[in-house]
Design an enzyme around this catalytic site. Structure first.
Site, short mmCIF file in Angstrom:
data_model
loop_
_atom_site.label_atom_id
_atom_site.label_comp_id
_atom_site.label_asym_id
_atom_site.label_seq_id
_atom_site.Cartn_x
_atom_site.Cartn_y
_atom_site.Cartn_z
N GLN A 16 0.58 -1.26 0.61
CA GLN A 16 -0.20 0.39 -0.05
C GLN A 16 1.43 1.50 0.12
O GLN A 16 0.36 1.91 -0.77
CB GLN A 16 -0.66 -0.27 1.50
CG GLN A 16 -2.00 -0.66 1.74
CD GLN A 16 -3.69 0.31 1.81
OE1 GLN A 16 -3.06 1.02 0.80
NE2 GLN A 16 -4.40 -0.54 2.38
N ARG A 101 5.28 -8.17 20.64
CA ARG A 101 6.37 -8.04 20.48
C ARG A 101 7.37 -8.43 19.89
O ARG A 101 7.91 -7.54 18.84
CB ARG A 101 6.39 -6.39 21.33
CG ARG A 101 7.57 -5.47 20.58
CD ARG A 101 6.98 -3.83 21.97
NE ARG A 101 7.49 -3.40 21.44
CZ ARG A 101 7.57 -2.20 19.63
NH1 ARG A 101 6.16 -2.92 19.39
NH2 ARG A 101 7.95 -0.86 19.40
N ASN A 108 11.47 -9.43 12.34
CA ASN A 108 11.87 -7.73 11.63
C ASN A 108 13.24 -7.91 11.30
O ASN A 108 13.79 -7.35 10.68
CB ASN A 108 11.70 -6.79 11.72
CG ASN A 108 9.61 -6.03 11.06
OD1 ASN A 108 9.61 -6.01 10.00
ND2 ASN A 108 8.84 -6.28 12.08
N HIS A 190 9.69 5.96 16.41
CA HIS A 190 8.22 6.07 16.32
C HIS A 190 7.42 5.55 16.42
O HIS A 190 6.72 4.15 15.74
CB HIS A 190 8.31 5.74 14.40
CG HIS A 190 7.22 6.24 13.86
ND1 HIS A 190 6.36 7.04 12.95
CD2 HIS A 190 6.52 5.19 12.67
CE1 HIS A 190 5.39 6.62 13.17
NE2 HIS A 190 5.65 5.27 12.45
#
Length: 328
Positions: A16, A101, A108, A190
């Site tokens: 996206q 998490r 990642n 962030h």
């Protein structure tokens, strides 16, 4: 004389954000209306993703952008990052249902270790890297640590979306034009712990803080609204913010490449110990940019409330970093 094309790598190119980003890069919005680009697009080696990428490339071709000097589709980062001058690392593993998490960080870490190593091996030695995929600061840290032959300062994380969200909220609150706001910044991660700081902000030379003068609004409305804006968009739209994230990535890279004209912008960059942030942590700071380099704005006073907010976002980042150290 026409400029030589530069190479721009984008990961997660059929996603996206990628879809909202690529057409704007190809039209010259990121690097200037006189700078030809070659897009080097990376997607996972999955048939569905690669087919989607082919469709995006067909659309890019059909736009007949004069500045688009070439397009490549890749599934291997060693090919996608070859000689690249700019790398926008958009693709990341999203958090799935029931995923802790720690699992997200580990998934990642695998992606950004591989991409950092590939950049280290084949990218231009002056490559400018922007990590958009979340957790962006920690993913940028992982990529940076995996690329020891590239300067650490070349790795940045996107806090421009938080910065732009903060500017929009301030403009709405006080009736400013959003483009008139100067000297706004966002500190830290962030994430919802980020600290959007308008203590130094001005509009037409006048203090924004003096105009609003409402600490309760700052603490109880402004900071939570900016911090949780992404979640609010998912709740409303059923999808994460893609166009606004792409827009922020364009802003970040354009200012880094072409200069901010003396204005403050927010970038997540590796600390050198500024404001007591331990060296090496990728942290949101106020910066100015010129000649392809950013410089942290130093010497700002940090009051007690601001220090508390900065400590909180730093603690979160240190926790994330500690959670991936064993994977690096």
């Amino acid at each position: 004389m026409s400029k030589k094309p530069v190479r721009v790598a984008v990961t997660g190119a059929a996603g996206q954000i990628g879809y909202a980003l690529l057409f704007r890069i190809a039209s010259g919005e990121m690097l200037g209306k006189d700078q030809p680009v070659i897009l080097q697009l990376l997607e996972i080696p999955d048939e569905k993703a690669q087919n989607a990428l082919k469709g995006v490339i067909m659309e890019l071709e059909d736009c007949a952008f004069p500045l688009l000097a070439g397009i490549e589709a890749h599934s291997d980062p060693l090919q996608a990052f070859k000689d690249t001058d700019y790398a926008l690392l958009v693709g990341a593993r999203p958090r799935g249902p029931g995923m802790e998490r720690a699992d997200l960080l580990a998934a990642n870490a695998q992606i950004f270790t591989a991409q950092g190593k590939a950049l280290n091996a084949v990218a231009s030695r002056n490559v400018k890297v922007l990590v958009v995929g979340n957790p962006a600061n920690t993913n940028a840290y992982i990529a940076m640590k995996s690329a020891p032959d590239l300067p650490a300062k070349n790795f940045t994380a996107m806090l421009r979306l938080d910065h732009n969200r903060a500017a929009s909220q301030l403009a709405a609150k006080a009736g400013f034009k959003v483009g008139d706001i100067r000297k706004l910044t966002v500190w830290g991660n962030h994430s919802p712990t980020m600290y959007a700081d308008y203590r130094f902000a001005t509009v037409n030379g006048e203090s924004v803080k003096a105009k609003i003068n409402d600490q309760a609004w700052n603490k109880d409305v402004f900071l939570p609204t900016v911090g949780k804006r992404g979640a609010a968009i998912i709740a409303a739209r059923g999808l994460s913010s893609a166009a606004s994230a792409a827009n922020a990535a364009i802003d970040h890279m354009r200012d880094w490449a072409l200069g901010s004209g003396g204005e403050w912008v927010t970038m997540g960059v590796p600390s050198n110990g500024e404001y007591g942030i331990p060296a090496g942590i990728v942290f949101g700071f106020p910066v100015t940019t010129e000649n392809g380099e950013y410089k942290i704005v130093e010497g700002l006073e940090i009051d007690a409330f601001s220090q508390e907010c900065i400590d909180k976002t730093l603690a979160e980042l240190q926790g994330e970093q500690d959670g991936v150290k064993h994977l690096l």
